[in-house]
Design a protein around this motif. Structure first.
Motif, PDB file in Angstrom:
ATOM      1  N   VAL A 116       0.846  -1.204   0.000  1.00  0.00           N
ATOM      2  CA  VAL A 116       0.000   0.000   0.000  1.00  0.00           C
ATOM      3  C   VAL A 116       0.875   1.246   0.000  1.00  0.00           C
ATOM      4  O   VAL A 116       0.609   2.214  -0.732  1.00  0.00           O
ATOM      5  CB  VAL A 116      -0.953  -0.008   1.214  1.00  0.00           C
ATOM      6  N   ARG A 117       1.945   1.222   0.786  1.00  0.00           N
ATOM      7  CA  ARG A 117       2.825   2.383   0.904  1.00  0.00           C
ATOM      8  C   ARG A 117       3.519   2.707  -0.431  1.00  0.00           C
ATOM      9  O   ARG A 117       3.732   3.877  -0.756  1.00  0.00           O
ATOM     10  CB  ARG A 117       3.874   2.125   1.992  1.00  0.00           C
ATOM     11  N   THR A 118       3.844   1.672  -1.197  1.00  0.00           N
ATOM     12  CA  THR A 118       4.513   1.899  -2.473  1.00  0.00           C
ATOM     13  C   THR A 118       3.525   2.252  -3.588  1.00  0.00           C
ATOM     14  O   THR A 118       3.941   2.563  -4.709  1.00  0.00           O
ATOM     15  CB  THR A 118       5.303   0.646  -2.894  1.00  0.00           C
ATOM     16  N   GLY A 119       2.233   2.157  -3.285  1.00  0.00           N
ATOM     17  CA  GLY A 119       1.227   2.524  -4.272  1.00  0.00           C
ATOM     18  C   GLY A 119       0.849   1.412  -5.234  1.00  0.00           C
ATOM     19  O   GLY A 119       0.080   1.641  -6.175  1.00  0.00           O
ATOM     20  N   LEU A 120       1.370   0.209  -5.018  1.00  0.00           N
ATOM     21  CA  LEU A 120       1.053  -0.903  -5.913  1.00  0.00           C
ATOM     22  C   LEU A 120      -0.378  -1.402  -5.708  1.00  0.00           C
ATOM     23  O   LEU A 120      -1.024  -1.878  -6.652  1.00  0.00           O
ATOM     24  CB  LEU A 120       2.046  -2.049  -5.693  1.00  0.00           C
ATOM     25  N   ILE A 121      -0.854  -1.332  -4.459  1.00  0.00           N
ATOM     26  CA  ILE A 121      -2.206  -1.776  -4.117  1.00  0.00           C
ATOM     27  C   ILE A 121      -2.867  -0.689  -3.280  1.00  0.00           C
ATOM     28  O   ILE A 121      -2.231  -0.123  -2.386  1.00  0.00           O
ATOM     29  CB  ILE A 121      -2.190  -3.103  -3.330  1.00  0.00           C
ATOM     30  N   SER A 122      -4.133  -0.407  -3.554  1.00  0.00           N
ATOM     31  CA  SER A 122      -4.839   0.586  -2.742  1.00  0.00           C
ATOM     32  C   SER A 122      -5.213  -0.013  -1.386  1.00  0.00           C
ATOM     33  O   SER A 122      -5.303  -1.237  -1.235  1.00  0.00           O
ATOM     34  CB  SER A 122      -6.112   1.061  -3.455  1.00  0.00           C
ATOM     35  N   GLU A 123      -5.419   0.855  -0.409  1.00  0.00           N
ATOM     36  CA  GLU A 123      -5.779   0.406   0.933  1.00  0.00           C
ATOM     37  C   GLU A 123      -7.091  -0.368   0.921  1.00  0.00           C
ATOM     38  O   GLU A 123      -7.229  -1.407   1.580  1.00  0.00           O
ATOM     39  CB  GLU A 123      -5.892   1.623   1.864  1.00  0.00           C
ATOM     40  N   THR A 125      -8.485  -2.036  -1.620  1.00  0.00           N
ATOM     41  CA  THR A 125      -8.307  -3.333  -2.276  1.00  0.00           C
ATOM     42  C   THR A 125      -7.587  -4.313  -1.359  1.00  0.00           C
ATOM     43  O   THR A 125      -7.954  -5.499  -1.283  1.00  0.00           O
ATOM     44  CB  THR A 125      -7.515  -3.175  -3.590  1.00  0.00           C
ATOM     45  N   MET A 126      -6.570  -3.836  -0.642  1.00  0.00           N
ATOM     46  CA  MET A 126      -5.839  -4.699   0.276  1.00  0.00           C
ATOM     47  C   MET A 126      -6.772  -5.244   1.357  1.00  0.00           C
ATOM     48  O   MET A 126      -6.712  -6.430   1.718  1.00  0.00           O
ATOM     49  CB  MET A 126      -4.682  -3.934   0.907  1.00  0.00           C
ATOM     50  N   THR A 127      -7.651  -4.392   1.871  1.00  0.00           N
ATOM     51  CA  THR A 127      -8.597  -4.828   2.895  1.00  0.00           C
ATOM     52  C   THR A 127      -9.557  -5.870   2.335  1.00  0.00           C
ATOM     53  O   THR A 127      -9.883  -6.854   3.014  1.00  0.00           O
ATOM     54  CB  THR A 127      -9.386  -3.625   3.443  1.00  0.00           C
ATOM     55  N   GLU A 128     -10.006  -5.678   1.115  1.00  0.00           N
ATOM     56  CA  GLU A 128     -10.913  -6.643   0.487  1.00  0.00           C
ATOM     57  C   GLU A 128     -10.235  -8.004   0.304  1.00  0.00           C
ATOM     58  O   GLU A 128     -10.855  -9.055   0.506  1.00  0.00           O
ATOM     59  CB  GLU A 128     -11.389  -6.106  -0.860  1.00  0.00           C
ATOM     60  N   VAL A 129      -8.960  -7.988  -0.067  1.00  0.00           N
ATOM     61  CA  VAL A 129      -8.229  -9.238  -0.247  1.00  0.00           C
ATOM     62  C   VAL A 129      -8.030  -9.941   1.102  1.00  0.00           C
ATOM     63  O   VAL A 129      -8.197 -11.162   1.213  1.00  0.00           O
ATOM     64  CB  VAL A 129      -6.869  -8.987  -0.937  1.00  0.00           C
ATOM     65  N   THR A 204     -10.432  -0.918   6.952  1.00  0.00           N
ATOM     66  CA  THR A 204      -9.178  -0.389   6.415  1.00  0.00           C
ATOM     67  C   THR A 204      -8.321   0.176   7.551  1.00  0.00           C
ATOM     68  O   THR A 204      -8.864   0.571   8.601  1.00  0.00           O
ATOM     69  CB  THR A 204      -9.439   0.725   5.391  1.00  0.00           C
ATOM     70  N   PRO A 205      -7.012   0.241   7.368  1.00  0.00           N
ATOM     71  CA  PRO A 205      -6.153   0.875   8.376  1.00  0.00           C
ATOM     72  C   PRO A 205      -6.566   2.316   8.658  1.00  0.00           C
ATOM     73  O   PRO A 205      -6.473   2.783   9.787  1.00  0.00           O
ATOM     74  CB  PRO A 205      -4.760   0.797   7.744  1.00  0.00           C
ATOM     75  N   GLY A 206      -7.029   3.017   7.622  1.00  0.00           N
ATOM     76  CA  GLY A 206      -7.455   4.405   7.816  1.00  0.00           C
ATOM     77  C   GLY A 206      -8.649   4.509   8.733  1.00  0.00           C
ATOM     78  O   GLY A 206      -8.702   5.386   9.609  1.00  0.00           O
ATOM     79  N   ASP A 207      -9.635   3.612   8.561  1.00  0.00           N
ATOM     80  CA  ASP A 207     -10.802   3.606   9.444  1.00  0.00           C
ATOM     81  C   ASP A 207     -10.396   3.252  10.875  1.00  0.00           C
ATOM     82  O   ASP A 207     -10.927   3.804  11.845  1.00  0.00           O
ATOM     83  CB  ASP A 207     -11.838   2.606   8.938  1.00  0.00           C
ATOM     84  N   PHE A 208      -9.445   2.318  11.006  1.00  0.00           N
ATOM     85  CA  PHE A 208      -8.975   1.949  12.344  1.00  0.00           C
ATOM     86  C   PHE A 208      -8.325   3.137  13.038  1.00  0.00           C
ATOM     87  O   PHE A 208      -8.618   3.432  14.199  1.00  0.00           O
ATOM     88  CB  PHE A 208      -7.984   0.794  12.259  1.00  0.00           C
ATOM     89  N   GLU A 209      -7.426   3.817  12.350  1.00  0.00           N
ATOM     90  CA  GLU A 209      -6.724   4.954  12.946  1.00  0.00           C
ATOM     91  C   GLU A 209      -7.703   6.059  13.348  1.00  0.00           C
ATOM     92  O   GLU A 209      -7.563   6.677  14.407  1.00  0.00           O
ATOM     93  CB  GLU A 209      -5.682   5.509  11.967  1.00  0.00           C
TER      94      GLU A 209
END
Length: 282
Positions: A116-123, A125-129, A204-209
Protein backbone atom coordinates in the motif's frame (compact mmCIF):
# COMPACT_ATOMS: atom_id res chain seq x y z
CA UNK A 1 -14.80 -3.44 48.90
CA UNK A 2 -14.39 -4.25 52.59
CA UNK A 3 -13.61 -7.60 54.18
CA UNK A 4 -15.07 -8.95 57.40
CA UNK A 5 -12.82 -9.55 60.44
CA UNK A 6 -13.34 -12.70 62.44
CA UNK A 7 -16.48 -12.15 64.52
CA UNK A 8 -18.01 -14.19 67.35
CA UNK A 9 -21.79 -14.65 67.16
CA UNK A 10 -23.48 -12.90 70.14
CA UNK A 11 -25.34 -15.20 72.53
CA UNK A 12 -28.64 -13.38 71.98
CA UNK A 13 -28.42 -13.96 68.23
CA UNK A 14 -27.44 -17.61 68.38
CA UNK A 15 -31.05 -18.80 68.28
CA UNK A 16 -32.19 -16.46 65.49
CA UNK A 17 -32.31 -17.51 61.84
CA UNK A 18 -30.94 -15.02 59.34
CA UNK A 19 -30.38 -15.50 55.61
CA UNK A 20 -26.65 -15.98 55.09
CA UNK A 21 -24.02 -16.16 52.38
CA UNK A 22 -21.09 -18.56 52.57
CA UNK A 23 -17.52 -17.93 51.54
CA UNK A 24 -16.56 -20.33 48.77
CA UNK A 25 -13.01 -20.72 50.11
CA UNK A 26 -13.24 -20.93 53.92
CA UNK A 27 -16.97 -21.80 54.06
CA UNK A 28 -17.65 -19.19 56.71
CA UNK A 29 -21.24 -17.88 56.68
CA UNK A 30 -22.23 -14.25 57.13
CA UNK A 31 -25.65 -12.63 57.46
CA UNK A 32 -26.83 -11.03 54.23
CA UNK A 33 -27.87 -7.88 56.05
CA UNK A 34 -24.21 -7.31 56.92
CA UNK A 35 -23.27 -7.67 53.26
CA UNK A 36 -25.71 -5.03 52.11
CA UNK A 37 -24.71 -2.67 54.91
CA UNK A 38 -20.95 -2.90 54.62
CA UNK A 39 -20.50 -4.02 50.97
CA UNK A 40 -18.18 -6.64 52.40
CA UNK A 41 -16.39 -9.37 50.50
CA UNK A 42 -16.13 -9.81 46.75
CA UNK A 43 -17.58 -12.08 44.08
CA UNK A 44 -15.75 -14.01 41.38
CA UNK A 45 -17.23 -16.58 38.99
CA UNK A 46 -20.52 -16.40 40.90
CA UNK A 47 -18.88 -17.29 44.23
CA UNK A 48 -18.43 -14.96 47.24
CA UNK A 49 -15.22 -14.54 49.26
CA UNK A 50 -15.21 -13.02 52.72
CA UNK A 51 -11.61 -11.89 53.20
CA UNK A 52 -8.52 -10.78 51.34
CA UNK A 53 -6.83 -14.08 52.25
CA UNK A 54 -9.71 -16.13 50.82
CA UNK A 55 -10.01 -14.02 47.68
CA UNK A 56 -6.26 -14.00 47.00
CA UNK A 57 -6.06 -17.77 47.40
CA UNK A 58 -9.10 -18.32 45.17
CA UNK A 59 -7.81 -15.88 42.55
CA UNK A 60 -4.46 -17.66 42.44
CA UNK A 61 -6.23 -20.99 41.90
CA UNK A 62 -8.39 -19.49 39.15
CA UNK A 63 -5.40 -17.92 37.41
CA UNK A 64 -3.39 -21.15 37.68
CA UNK A 65 -6.22 -23.08 36.01
CA UNK A 66 -6.47 -20.39 33.34
CA UNK A 67 -2.74 -20.69 32.58
CA UNK A 68 -2.05 -24.39 33.18
CA UNK A 69 0.74 -25.14 30.72
CA UNK A 70 1.85 -21.79 29.40
CA UNK A 71 0.48 -19.76 26.51
CA UNK A 72 -1.99 -21.23 24.06
CA UNK A 73 -1.12 -21.45 20.40
CA UNK A 74 -2.86 -19.25 17.90
CA UNK A 75 -5.62 -20.85 15.86
CA UNK A 76 -4.12 -21.78 12.51
CA UNK A 77 -6.06 -22.70 9.41
CA UNK A 78 -4.90 -23.19 5.83
CA UNK A 79 -5.08 -19.82 4.05
CA UNK A 80 -3.56 -18.74 0.79
CA UNK A 81 -0.63 -16.37 1.46
CA UNK A 82 -1.36 -12.71 0.84
CA UNK A 83 1.12 -12.42 -2.04
CA UNK A 84 -0.30 -15.43 -3.88
CA UNK A 85 -3.84 -14.08 -3.41
CA UNK A 86 -2.83 -10.78 -5.00
CA UNK A 87 -1.01 -12.46 -7.87
CA UNK A 88 -3.88 -14.87 -8.43
CA UNK A 89 -6.32 -11.96 -8.69
CA UNK A 90 -4.10 -10.23 -11.24
CA UNK A 91 -3.45 -7.33 -8.85
CA UNK A 92 0.29 -7.91 -8.68
CA UNK A 93 2.97 -9.45 -10.88
CA UNK A 94 5.53 -11.90 -9.57
CA UNK A 95 8.35 -9.45 -10.25
CA UNK A 96 6.54 -6.67 -8.34
CA UNK A 97 5.97 -9.02 -5.42
CA UNK A 98 9.63 -10.07 -5.40
CA UNK A 99 10.71 -6.42 -5.27
CA UNK A 100 8.48 -5.79 -2.25
CA UNK A 101 9.72 -8.95 -0.51
CA UNK A 102 13.33 -7.80 -1.06
CA UNK A 103 12.42 -4.42 0.43
CA UNK A 104 10.77 -6.14 3.38
CA UNK A 105 13.98 -8.05 4.10
CA UNK A 106 15.88 -4.77 4.18
CA UNK A 107 13.47 -2.52 6.07
CA UNK A 108 11.06 -4.89 7.81
CA UNK A 109 7.35 -4.24 8.03
CA UNK A 110 4.20 -6.09 7.07
CA UNK A 111 4.02 -7.06 3.38
CA UNK A 112 0.55 -5.66 2.84
CA UNK A 113 1.47 -2.31 4.37
CA UNK A 114 4.53 -2.10 2.12
CA UNK A 115 2.42 -2.77 -0.96
CA UNK A 116 0.00 0.00 0.00
CA UNK A 117 2.82 2.38 0.90
CA UNK A 118 4.51 1.90 -2.47
CA UNK A 119 1.23 2.52 -4.27
CA UNK A 120 1.05 -0.90 -5.91
CA UNK A 121 -2.21 -1.78 -4.12
CA UNK A 122 -4.84 0.59 -2.74
CA UNK A 123 -5.78 0.41 0.93
CA UNK A 124 -9.36 -0.53 0.07
CA UNK A 125 -8.31 -3.33 -2.28
CA UNK A 126 -5.84 -4.70 0.28
CA UNK A 127 -8.60 -4.83 2.89
CA UNK A 128 -10.91 -6.64 0.49
CA UNK A 129 -8.23 -9.24 -0.25
CA UNK A 130 -7.52 -9.78 3.46
CA UNK A 131 -11.25 -10.20 4.11
CA UNK A 132 -11.53 -12.79 1.35
CA UNK A 133 -8.69 -14.78 2.93
CA UNK A 134 -10.76 -15.08 6.10
CA UNK A 135 -14.11 -15.33 4.32
CA UNK A 136 -15.35 -12.21 6.13
CA UNK A 137 -17.14 -9.04 5.02
CA UNK A 138 -15.63 -5.57 4.82
CA UNK A 139 -17.22 -2.87 6.97
CA UNK A 140 -16.86 0.86 6.36
CA UNK A 141 -16.63 2.69 9.68
CA UNK A 142 -18.41 6.05 10.02
CA UNK A 143 -16.54 9.30 10.52
CA UNK A 144 -17.95 9.74 14.04
CA UNK A 145 -17.13 7.56 17.05
CA UNK A 146 -19.04 4.28 17.20
CA UNK A 147 -20.91 3.91 20.50
CA UNK A 148 -21.51 0.20 21.09
CA UNK A 149 -21.69 0.27 24.89
CA UNK A 150 -19.19 -2.62 24.96
CA UNK A 151 -15.90 -1.56 26.51
CA UNK A 152 -12.74 -3.19 25.17
CA UNK A 153 -9.43 -2.14 26.78
CA UNK A 154 -7.47 0.31 24.64
CA UNK A 155 -4.39 -1.89 25.02
CA UNK A 156 -6.20 -4.74 23.22
CA UNK A 157 -7.59 -2.46 20.51
CA UNK A 158 -4.09 -1.27 19.68
CA UNK A 159 -2.39 -4.65 20.09
CA UNK A 160 -4.79 -6.51 17.82
CA UNK A 161 -5.73 -3.58 15.52
CA UNK A 162 -9.39 -4.12 16.34
CA UNK A 163 -12.41 -1.84 16.81
CA UNK A 164 -15.96 -2.53 18.08
CA UNK A 165 -18.21 -1.38 15.24
CA UNK A 166 -21.83 -2.30 15.94
CA UNK A 167 -23.89 -3.88 18.72
CA UNK A 168 -27.39 -5.35 18.50
CA UNK A 169 -28.86 -5.45 22.05
CA UNK A 170 -31.75 -7.75 21.07
CA UNK A 171 -29.42 -10.54 19.96
CA UNK A 172 -26.37 -9.42 21.99
CA UNK A 173 -24.31 -9.52 18.81
CA UNK A 174 -21.13 -7.44 18.67
CA UNK A 175 -19.41 -6.74 15.34
CA UNK A 176 -15.64 -6.36 15.70
CA UNK A 177 -13.48 -5.04 12.87
CA UNK A 178 -9.88 -6.16 12.33
CA UNK A 179 -7.19 -4.73 10.07
CA UNK A 180 -4.73 -7.59 9.51
CA UNK A 181 -6.13 -10.84 10.86
CA UNK A 182 -8.94 -12.13 13.04
CA UNK A 183 -7.81 -12.63 16.63
CA UNK A 184 -10.12 -15.35 17.90
CA UNK A 185 -8.62 -15.17 21.38
CA UNK A 186 -9.88 -11.58 21.70
CA UNK A 187 -13.35 -12.54 20.44
CA UNK A 188 -13.56 -15.41 22.94
CA UNK A 189 -12.39 -13.20 25.82
CA UNK A 190 -15.00 -10.60 24.85
CA UNK A 191 -17.75 -13.21 24.95
CA UNK A 192 -16.60 -14.35 28.39
CA UNK A 193 -16.42 -10.82 29.77
CA UNK A 194 -19.60 -9.36 28.29
CA UNK A 195 -21.88 -12.31 27.60
CA UNK A 196 -22.34 -11.12 24.02
CA UNK A 197 -21.81 -13.04 20.80
CA UNK A 198 -19.13 -11.75 18.46
CA UNK A 199 -18.77 -11.57 14.71
CA UNK A 200 -15.65 -10.48 12.85
CA UNK A 201 -15.22 -8.27 9.82
CA UNK A 202 -12.39 -6.27 8.23
CA UNK A 203 -11.79 -2.53 8.12
CA UNK A 204 -9.18 -0.39 6.42
CA UNK A 205 -6.15 0.88 8.38
CA UNK A 206 -7.45 4.40 7.82
CA UNK A 207 -10.80 3.61 9.44
CA UNK A 208 -8.98 1.95 12.34
CA UNK A 209 -6.72 4.95 12.95
CA UNK A 210 -9.71 7.32 12.84
CA UNK A 211 -11.77 5.26 15.29
CA UNK A 212 -8.91 4.56 17.73
CA UNK A 213 -8.20 8.30 17.90
CA UNK A 214 -11.85 9.10 18.64
CA UNK A 215 -12.07 6.32 21.24
CA UNK A 216 -8.87 7.40 23.02
CA UNK A 217 -10.05 11.02 23.16
CA UNK A 218 -13.49 10.03 24.50
CA UNK A 219 -11.98 7.82 27.20
CA UNK A 220 -9.77 10.63 28.45
CA UNK A 221 -12.96 12.55 29.21
CA UNK A 222 -14.80 9.57 30.76
CA UNK A 223 -14.26 9.21 34.54
CA UNK A 224 -16.45 6.09 34.83
CA UNK A 225 -13.80 3.64 33.64
CA UNK A 226 -10.08 3.10 34.07
CA UNK A 227 -7.42 0.83 32.61
CA UNK A 228 -4.41 -0.51 34.49
CA UNK A 229 -1.68 -2.28 32.53
CA UNK A 230 0.81 -4.36 34.50
CA UNK A 231 3.90 -4.15 32.30
CA UNK A 232 6.04 -6.90 33.79
CA UNK A 233 5.25 -10.57 33.20
CA UNK A 234 3.80 -12.22 36.30
CA UNK A 235 2.92 -15.70 37.52
CA UNK A 236 -0.50 -16.47 39.06
CA UNK A 237 1.09 -16.25 42.50
CA UNK A 238 2.19 -12.70 41.70
CA UNK A 239 -1.01 -11.64 39.94
CA UNK A 240 -3.41 -12.66 42.73
CA UNK A 241 -2.16 -10.27 45.49
CA UNK A 242 -1.99 -7.41 42.98
CA UNK A 243 -5.55 -8.13 41.88
CA UNK A 244 -6.72 -8.23 45.49
CA UNK A 245 -5.05 -4.92 46.33
CA UNK A 246 -6.54 -3.18 43.30
CA UNK A 247 -9.96 -4.62 44.15
CA UNK A 248 -9.72 -3.11 47.62
CA UNK A 249 -8.37 0.22 46.32
CA UNK A 250 -11.25 0.60 43.84
CA UNK A 251 -13.87 -0.87 46.23
CA UNK A 252 -14.84 -3.53 43.70
CA UNK A 253 -17.76 -5.84 44.44
CA UNK A 254 -17.06 -8.36 41.69
CA UNK A 255 -14.09 -9.52 39.61
CA UNK A 256 -14.26 -11.05 36.15
CA UNK A 257 -11.32 -12.92 34.62
CA UNK A 258 -10.58 -14.03 31.05
CA UNK A 259 -7.49 -15.06 29.11
CA UNK A 260 -6.49 -13.37 25.85
CA UNK A 261 -3.42 -15.05 24.33
CA UNK A 262 -0.44 -14.06 26.51
CA UNK A 263 -2.52 -11.68 28.62
CA UNK A 264 -4.96 -12.07 31.50
CA UNK A 265 -7.83 -9.61 31.36
CA UNK A 266 -9.52 -8.85 34.67
CA UNK A 267 -12.41 -6.46 35.19
CA UNK A 268 -13.32 -4.91 38.56
CA UNK A 269 -17.02 -4.06 38.82
CA UNK A 270 -19.32 -2.23 41.18
CA UNK A 271 -16.82 0.04 42.89
CA UNK A 272 -15.98 3.70 42.46
CA UNK A 273 -15.51 2.95 38.73
CA UNK A 274 -15.17 -0.04 36.43
CA UNK A 275 -11.51 -0.95 36.07
CA UNK A 276 -9.83 -3.18 33.48
CA UNK A 277 -6.57 -4.68 34.73
CA UNK A 278 -4.33 -6.27 32.10
CA UNK A 279 -1.66 -8.72 33.24
CA UNK A 280 1.01 -10.30 31.07
CA UNK A 281 1.48 -13.97 31.86
CA UNK A 282 5.00 -14.97 32.73
Amino acid sequence: MNFFPTLRTPAWAAGLWLPTITCEFCHRSTALRNISTHKAGIKMRGAWYCSSVCFTSAAQQELSQLLPTGLERSIRTARMPLGLSLIGRGLLTQSQFKEVVDRQEETGGEIGELLVRTGLISEKTMTEVRASQWNCPVFTAPKHIVQTGIHIPTAFLQLYSAIPLHYVPASKLLLVGFVYRIEYALLYALEQMTGCKTQACFITPGDFESQIYLIARARLEDPSSKEVNIGTAQTPAEMAPTLCKLSVDFEAEEVQIAKCKEHVWTRLLGGTKNVDVIFKAG
